[in-house]
Design an enzyme around this catalytic site. Structure first.
Site, PDB file in Angstrom:
ATOM      1  N   TYR A   1      -9.281   5.642   7.292  1.00  0.00           N
ATOM      2  CA  TYR A   1      -9.458   5.899   9.093  1.00  0.00           C
ATOM      3  C   TYR A   1     -10.534   6.894   8.700  1.00  0.00           C
ATOM      4  CZ  TYR A   1      -5.189   3.611  10.260  1.00  0.00           C
ATOM      5  OH  TYR A   1      -4.171   2.515  10.338  1.00  0.00           O
TER       6      TYR A   1
ATOM      7  N   LYS B   1       1.056  -0.028  15.214  1.00  0.00           N
ATOM      8  CA  LYS B   1       2.410  -0.292  15.635  1.00  0.00           C
ATOM      9  C   LYS B   1       2.865  -1.428  16.741  1.00  0.00           C
ATOM     10  CE  LYS B   1       4.064   3.468  13.596  1.00  0.00           C
ATOM     11  NZ  LYS B   1       4.250   2.821  12.451  1.00  0.00           N
TER      12      LYS B   1
ATOM     13  N   PRO C   1      -4.178   0.495  18.858  1.00  0.00           N
ATOM     14  CA  PRO C   1      -4.069   0.140  17.384  1.00  0.00           C
ATOM     15  C   PRO C   1      -4.324   1.022  16.524  1.00  0.00           C
ATOM     16  CG  PRO C   1      -6.431  -0.692  18.311  1.00  0.00           C
ATOM     17  CD  PRO C   1      -5.597  -0.057  19.373  1.00  0.00           C
TER      18      PRO C   1
ATOM     19  N   TYR D   1       4.112   6.359  10.048  1.00  0.00           N
ATOM     20  CA  TYR D   1       3.046   5.372   9.811  1.00  0.00           C
ATOM     21  C   TYR D   1       4.117   4.194   9.048  1.00  0.00           C
ATOM     22  CZ  TYR D   1      -1.276   3.111   8.765  1.00  0.00           C
ATOM     23  OH  TYR D   1      -2.094   2.013   8.917  1.00  0.00           O
TER      24      TYR D   1
ATOM     25  N   HIS E   1       0.862  -1.020   0.015  1.00  0.00           N
ATOM     26  CA  HIS E   1       0.107  -0.115  -0.032  1.00  0.00           C
ATOM     27  C   HIS E   1       0.976   1.159  -0.090  1.00  0.00           C
ATOM     28  CE1 HIS E   1      -3.947  -1.883   1.767  1.00  0.00           C
ATOM     29  NE2 HIS E   1      -3.339  -2.575   0.922  1.00  0.00           N
TER      30      HIS E   1
END
Ligand code: APR
Ligand code: PHB
Length: 389
Positions: free
Chosen positions: A197, A292, A288, A380, A72
């Protein structure tokens, strides 16, 4: 019985540590209370940072990951009725790979067994008996035989509910959040190629996936929610509302798994006492939202394998002495990032309007400023192992 490294726990941390040590010629025994089947089926998160993937490749564990993992190059933040993509490839030149944690676990177990590694499942009555310079770990094997395992060092990789942390007696820093995640795994083809998200008035929702046939979805729910109070129909309905956006369709399908995960931040300091070293969830938990957990566990054991090898092969203690501080720097970076993502994306149950406006401002800034988007992207995708943090 004797080995160089006694490893308590066969999650990603303990298993990868035994693999990394074996490659350096260091012996270990891994002891795990659960069955092999249980650890291979346990559904957990599934986002691998770029440095995690690089490490797995370097040590010969990425053959299936490279075939089946989903690369991704960004994520979408959905809020205030609009979609905003954070383009990792453009911002930091790398992306993430979606590959379930239990797939990583299966791959490492297969590699260890093929190499003759000593993994003991279904052990009981594990006790860390000595952590001075002649450590001993006791356990009862699956066949009922009591074993006293003498070793040079012990790695406590037994997760948040294990026994190792109690033997270190660290200081603890923690925070609980006033919400939890209800997660489902559904037999439904993903309709969007990246994670979404979503910040919605009803609460946070996350759109993720595991494969071209399986979608992974989460809803913010009150803490202590009983998953059984959420029928499949209610879950799909709420997902439809929170993830709803122009041009976005949600494929529904049979729910294969359903569960509630609490959200907490937790750090144990230091991660060592005597010859006992903590790694992974035994030492730290992140909510979550930043994905990580497994990545931190893997970074810890990368540092620990090197430190143990220098100590056991050359008597060099610099690595084991620096272990806790080195890992805690990355841990606190991830703690901050996960807390920040969590705070920005979830609804506060008290609905405080000041907090709500701060959230929306932060979301708008994150997607409109290249500097802010880059900060999200580099955290990220994962800061390089060995980076000055
Ligand atoms: N003796 C032996 N094994 C134990 C004991 C014990 N007393 N107590 C717990 N265990 C085992 C658990 O059954 C589990 O398999 O230790 C293992 C710890 O594995 P994980 O919980 O997966 O922890 P870790 O390897 O640190 O991986 C961290 O797991 O919780 C997720 O999201 C988190 O992705 C992160 C990852
Ligand atoms: C998952 O796919 O399980 C997942 C993805 C991203 C997260 C958390 C979990 O932030």
């Amino acid at each position: 019985m004797r080995t160089q490294v006694a490893i308590v726990g066969a999650g990603p941390a303990g298993l990868l540590l035994s693999h990394l040590l074996a490659r350096r010629g260091v012996d270990s025994v891994v002891i795990e209370t659960r069955s092999r089947d249980y650890v291979e089926q346990r559904v957990r998160a599934g986002v691998l940072e770029h440095p995690t993937v690089e490490l797995l490749r370097e040590v010969g564990l990425a053959e299936r990951l490279d075939r089946e993992g989903m690369a991704h190059e960004g994520i979408t933040l959905r809020f205030d009725g609009g979609d905003h993509r954070i383009d990792f490839a453009d911002l930091v030149g790398n992306g993430i790979t979606v590959y379930g944690q239990q797939e990583v676990v299966k791959d490492i177990i297969a590699a260890r067994l093929a190499a003759g590694g000593d993994l003991r499942f279904e052990v009981s009555d594990v006790s860390i008996e000595r952590i001075d310079d002649a450590p001993v770990v006791g356990f009862t094997g699956a066949d009922g035989t009591r074993v006293e395992l003498a070793c040079d060092v012990v790695a406590g990789c037994d997760g948040f509910h294990g026994i190792s942390r109690g033997n270190v007696g660290p200081d603890v820093f923690d925070r609980e959040y006033p919400f939890a995640w209800l997660g489902i795994l559904a037999k439904a083809a993903p309709t969007h190629h990246e994670l979404v998200y979503a910040n919605h008035a009803n609460g946070f929702a996350l759109y993720s996936m595991r494969s071209p046939e399986i979608t992974r979805l989460y809803l913010q729910v009150p803490p202590e929610t009983d998953a059984e109070t959420w029928s499949d129909a209610r879950i799909w309905d709420e997902l439809g509302t929170r993830l709803g956006a122009d041009g976005f369709t949600l494929n529904e399908g049979p729910v294969l798994e359903k569960g509630v995960t609490g959200m907490r931040s937790f750090v144990a300091e230091p991660m060592r006492r005597g010859r006992l070293f903590l790694a992974g969830d035994a030492a730290h938990i992140v909510p979550p939202t930043g994905a990580k957990g497994m990545n931190l566990a893997i970074a810890d054991v990368g540092v620990l394998a090197e430190a143990f090898t220098a100590f056991l092969q050359h008597g060099d203690e610099a690595g084991i002495d620096a272990y806790s501080e080195t890992c805690l720097r990355r841990v606190w970076r991830a703690e901050h990032f996960s807390w920040w993502m969590t705070s920005m994306l979830h609804n506060q149950p008290d609905g405080d309007p000041f907090t709500r406006r701060l959230q929306l401002s932060q979301l708008r800034y994150t997607v409109s400023s290249r500097a802010a988007a880059t900060s999200l992207a580099e955290n990220y995708v994962g800061l390089p192992h060995g980076a000055e943090l």
